[in-house]
Design an enzyme around this catalytic site. Structure first.
Site, PDB file in Angstrom:
ATOM      1  CE  LYS A   1      -1.739   3.026   1.983  1.00 23.59           C
ATOM      2  NZ  LYS A   1      -1.437   4.492   1.436  1.00 23.59           N
TER       3      LYS A   1
ATOM      4  N   GLY B   1      -4.664   1.458   4.100  1.00 27.24           N
ATOM      5  CA  GLY B   1      -3.545   1.349   5.030  1.00 27.24           C
ATOM      6  C   GLY B   1      -3.769   0.654   6.393  1.00 27.24           C
TER       7      GLY B   1
ATOM      8  CD  GLU C   1      13.685   1.321   9.107  1.00 29.44           C
ATOM      9  OE1 GLU C   1      13.983   2.057   9.459  1.00 29.44           O
ATOM     10  OE2 GLU C   1      14.021   0.214   8.875  1.00 29.44           O
TER      11      GLU C   1
ATOM     12  CB  CYS D   1      13.192   9.492   7.254  1.00 27.28           C
ATOM     13  SG  CYS D   1      14.184   8.521   6.153  1.00 27.28           S
TER      14      CYS D   1
ATOM     15  CD  GLU E   1      10.704  13.592  10.162  1.00 26.37           C
ATOM     16  OE1 GLU E   1       9.608  13.107  10.455  1.00 26.37           O
ATOM     17  OE2 GLU E   1      11.568  12.827   9.757  1.00 26.37           O
TER      18      GLU E   1
HETATM   19  P1  NAD Z   1       2.721   8.949   7.018  1.00 25.46           P
HETATM   20  O1  NAD Z   1       3.015   8.134   8.159  1.00 25.46           O
HETATM   21  O2  NAD Z   1       1.464   9.933   6.963  1.00 25.46           O
HETATM   22  O3  NAD Z   1       2.371   8.022   5.734  1.00 25.46           O
HETATM   23  C1  NAD Z   1       3.018   6.713   5.397  1.00 25.46           C
HETATM   24  C2  NAD Z   1       2.197   5.702   4.820  1.00 25.46           C
HETATM   25  O4  NAD Z   1       1.228   5.285   5.685  1.00 25.46           O
HETATM   26  C3  NAD Z   1       1.482   6.088   3.687  1.00 25.46           C
HETATM   27  O5  NAD Z   1       1.274   4.962   2.945  1.00 25.46           O
HETATM   28  C4  NAD Z   1      -0.049   6.346   4.279  1.00 25.46           C
HETATM   29  O6  NAD Z   1      -0.991   6.180   3.572  1.00 25.46           O
HETATM   30  C5  NAD Z   1      -0.077   5.160   5.386  1.00 25.46           C
HETATM   31  N1  NAD Z   1      -1.096   5.450   6.539  1.00 25.46           N
HETATM   32  C6  NAD Z   1      -1.310   6.787   6.841  1.00 25.46           C
HETATM   33  N2  NAD Z   1      -2.210   6.418   7.929  1.00 25.46           N
HETATM   34  C7  NAD Z   1      -2.195   5.083   7.980  1.00 25.46           C
HETATM   35  C8  NAD Z   1      -2.924   4.399   8.887  1.00 25.46           C
HETATM   36  N3  NAD Z   1      -3.717   4.945   9.976  1.00 25.46           N
HETATM   37  N4  NAD Z   1      -2.902   3.003   8.844  1.00 25.46           N
HETATM   38  C9  NAD Z   1      -1.859   2.441   8.067  1.00 25.46           C
HETATM   39  N5  NAD Z   1      -1.241   3.078   7.133  1.00 25.46           N
HETATM   40  C10 NAD Z   1      -1.656   4.525   7.296  1.00 25.46           C
HETATM   41  O7  NAD Z   1       3.914   9.320   6.438  1.00 25.46           O
HETATM   42  P2  NAD Z   1       4.215  10.545   5.158  1.00 25.46           P
HETATM   43  O8  NAD Z   1       3.784  11.763   5.647  1.00 25.46           O
HETATM   44  O9  NAD Z   1       3.720   9.883   4.038  1.00 25.46           O
HETATM   45  O10 NAD Z   1       5.941  10.255   5.096  1.00 25.46           O
HETATM   46  C11 NAD Z   1       6.761  11.093   5.933  1.00 25.46           C
HETATM   47  C12 NAD Z   1       7.237  10.604   7.173  1.00 25.46           C
HETATM   48  O11 NAD Z   1       7.942   9.172   6.980  1.00 25.46           O
HETATM   49  C13 NAD Z   1       8.148  11.428   7.810  1.00 25.46           C
HETATM   50  O12 NAD Z   1       7.886  11.406   9.323  1.00 25.46           O
HETATM   51  C14 NAD Z   1       9.451  10.681   7.771  1.00 25.46           C
HETATM   52  O13 NAD Z   1      10.497  10.806   8.419  1.00 25.46           O
HETATM   53  C15 NAD Z   1       9.118   9.294   7.696  1.00 25.46           C
HETATM   54  N6  NAD Z   1      10.029   8.439   6.826  1.00 25.46           N
HETATM   55  C16 NAD Z   1      10.939   7.557   7.703  1.00 25.46           C
HETATM   56  C17 NAD Z   1      11.688   6.746   6.800  1.00 25.46           C
HETATM   57  C18 NAD Z   1      12.659   5.917   7.529  1.00 25.46           C
HETATM   58  O14 NAD Z   1      13.315   4.965   6.835  1.00 25.46           O
HETATM   59  N7  NAD Z   1      12.844   5.862   8.799  1.00 25.46           N
HETATM   60  C19 NAD Z   1      11.801   6.929   5.574  1.00 25.46           C
HETATM   61  C20 NAD Z   1      11.280   8.064   4.882  1.00 25.46           C
HETATM   62  C21 NAD Z   1      10.098   8.676   5.484  1.00 25.46           C
END
Ligand code: NAD
Length: 473
Positions: free
Chosen positions: A171, A208, A246, A280, A380
């Site tokens: 997803k 998700g 992550e 990230c 962040e």
């Molecule tokens: P997000 O958490 O909003 O979304 C990430 C994914 O989760 C998306 O596919 C989203 O649709 C899904 N999602 C959202 N709510 C959900 C729920 N309730 N249940 C299941 N899935 C759900 O994050 P974002 O805004 O897309 O990404 C940015 C964040 O990701 C930043 O905080 C960044 O630091 C982090 N990030 C971490 C890494 C790492 O490897 N540590 C890498 C890249 C990004």
């Protein structure tokens, strides 16, 4: 941009359970809707998990050689379609073309190659005294990915899972589904058996959440925000599922006295602004000693001003727009908070960059005199915003570096690499680059503290998708 109208389930593009329910994909530079993809529902997720479970037995029974052959075809597909991948990531993420070539196009190929190397060498069987210990596929994998490195994050989960013998349901983030659809097409063209890989596009809160909580899933591998990670971890705990998270970061770039200041600041600003700061592992806090402080601030401001925001399709652009209007507003609000809390705005600011009235652009911004307790030093931001903090001595620098809820990445600079390494060993963080050490796609990547649990990439990334069985003789 061409988009599939359905989900990729059981080896084919299938109509969505609710066909008219669509998500707009927006080009962040032009604000135009460039495509629509289906907003998957719990029924679509259920169909995908069912397909994955049906495929699990056959896929786990494949030999190492068969998996190597299939995944090599997939890697070659990625390598052979770089232009298409880059054009898609530029269009839906707004990543500048030159950066897109390196990190959104070439890096996933390097990661895929590294997975192949790990699979070729990995020992799935070990003798421990009178036991034989087997590394077994852990079952059906739910992969939930964010938008910031859309292909890299898919490859870093899906390839090791498949290499381990696990079928996958992906997803992807709602902002960047077209890259995920391209990936599904490459899987298809590589001739993987139906059900081994499945893709459902949709909203996090709907598709998700349904995937993360589905009883047919054995492992949840999530990359995204710490807030959502907490929820996914809780659901996985409730259902006794394996989980890898992550999450976010607030990494420190520590410049010790005697370091090559110009290089350290230049690399540090580049790292903080990589991918528009939507990284990230970005070094968003630069820590500099009293003696070098003023020079470092001046240098950082000058370098930051070289990151003029502009059209991502232009080869000379180094800073594109942010991914969405929401993200742009979030980042601008953080800049306002920084000013309100008394940090010194050295360059940039919350206003729209001159001449860019369309597109989700933010000025490259540098704050000096940032105190560890300020919001911009703790949270962040996920945009091109660098905070420069002052330390008194090494102990103070360490206290600031570790004084965060996060622990994903970092950098240390010193004249003597051994001194930098000794400092890095005391940092509570998953990866540290010494004097600008290069990214290694085979090195374990993941967080301490609120930055997550588990590791991706290399041997560690494969092991996330394995469980052990031991036989005693
Ligand atoms: P997000 O958490 O909003 O979304 C990430 C994914 O989760 C998306 O596919 C989203 O649709 C899904 N999602 C959202 N709510 C959900 C729920 N309730 N249940 C299941 N899935 C759900 O994050 P974002 O805004 O897309 O990404 C940015 C964040 O990701 C930043 O905080 C960044 O630091 C982090 N990030 C971490 C890494 C790492 O490897 N540590 C890498 C890249 C990004």
């Amino acid at each position: 941009m061409q988009a599939h109208e359905g989900h990729y389930i059981d080896g084919a593009w299938r109509p969505a359970a609710v066909p008219g329910d669509l998500i707009d994909v927006v080009n962040p530079a032009t604000e135009a809707v460039i495509a629509t993809v289906p907003a998957g529902t719990a029924d679509d997720i259920d169909a995908a998990v069912t397909a994955a479970r049906s495929a699990a037995g056959a896929w786990r029974a494949t030999s190492r050689e068969e998996r190597l052959a299939a995944l090599t075809r997939l890697r070659d597909g990625l390598a052979g379609h770089q232009d298409e991948i880059i054009a898609t990531v530029v269009a839906e993420l707004g990543a500048p073309r030159r950066l897109a070539q390196a990190v959104h196009g070439a890096l996933p190929v390097a990661v895929a190659t590294s997975v192949l190397e790990v699979l070729a060498e990995f020992s799935f069987e070990e003798k421990v005294g009178n036991s034989t210990v087997y590394a077994e596929p852990a079952g059906v994998v739910a992969a939930i990915t964010p938008w910031n490195y859309p292909l890299h994050q898919i490859v870093a989960k899906v390839l090791p899972a498949l290499a381990a013998g696990c079928p996958v349901v992906l997803k992807p983030a709602e902002n960047t589904p077209l890259t995920a659809q391209l990936f599904a097409q490459f899987v298809h063209d590589a001739g993987l058996p139906p059900g081994a890989f499945n893709l459902v596009t949709g909203l996090g809160t709907v598709a998700g959440a349904a995937l993360a909580g589905h009883p047919g899933v054995d492992v949840v591998s999530f990359t995204g925000s710490t807030a959502v990670g907490r929820r996914i971890g809780a659901a996985a705990g409730q259902n006794i599922k394996r989980v890898a998270l992550e999450l976010g970061g607030k990494s420190a770039n520590v410049i010790l006295p005697g370091a090559d200041l110009t290089r350290a600041v230049k690399t540090g600003v580049g790292n903080a602004f990589l991918n528009g700061g939507q990284t990230c592992s970005a070094w968003t806090r630069m820590l500099v000693g009293e003696a070098d402080y003023d020079e470092a601030v001046e240098l950082a401001a000058k370098i930051a001003e070289g990151y003029a925001p502009g059209d991502p399709t232009d080869r000379s652009t180094r800073l594109g727009p942010l991914v969405s209007a929401v993200q742009r507003e979030r980042v601008r609000e953080y800049i306002r908070i920084g000013v309100a809390e008394g940090a010194r705005l050295v360059t940039g600011g919350p206003e729209a960059p001159e001449g860019l009235d369309k597109g989700f652009y933010v000025r490259p911004t540098v704050f000096a005199d940032v105190e560890p307790g300020m919001t911009i030093a703790r949270e962040e931001i996920f945009g091109p915003v660098l905070s420069i903090l002052r330390y008194r001595d090494e102990e103070h620098a360490l206290e600031i570096a570790n004084g965060t809820d996060y622990g994903l990445s970092g950098g240390v600079w010193a004249a003597d690499p051994a001194q930098a390494a000794a400092f890095a060993r005391r940092m509570e963080t998953g990866q540290v680059d010494i004097n600008g050490g290069a990214f290694n796609p085979a090195a374990p990547f993941g967080g301490y503290k609120d930055s997550g649990v588990g590791r991706e990439l290399g041997r560690y990334g494969l092991e996330e998708f394995l469980q052990t069985q031991s036989l005693q003789f």
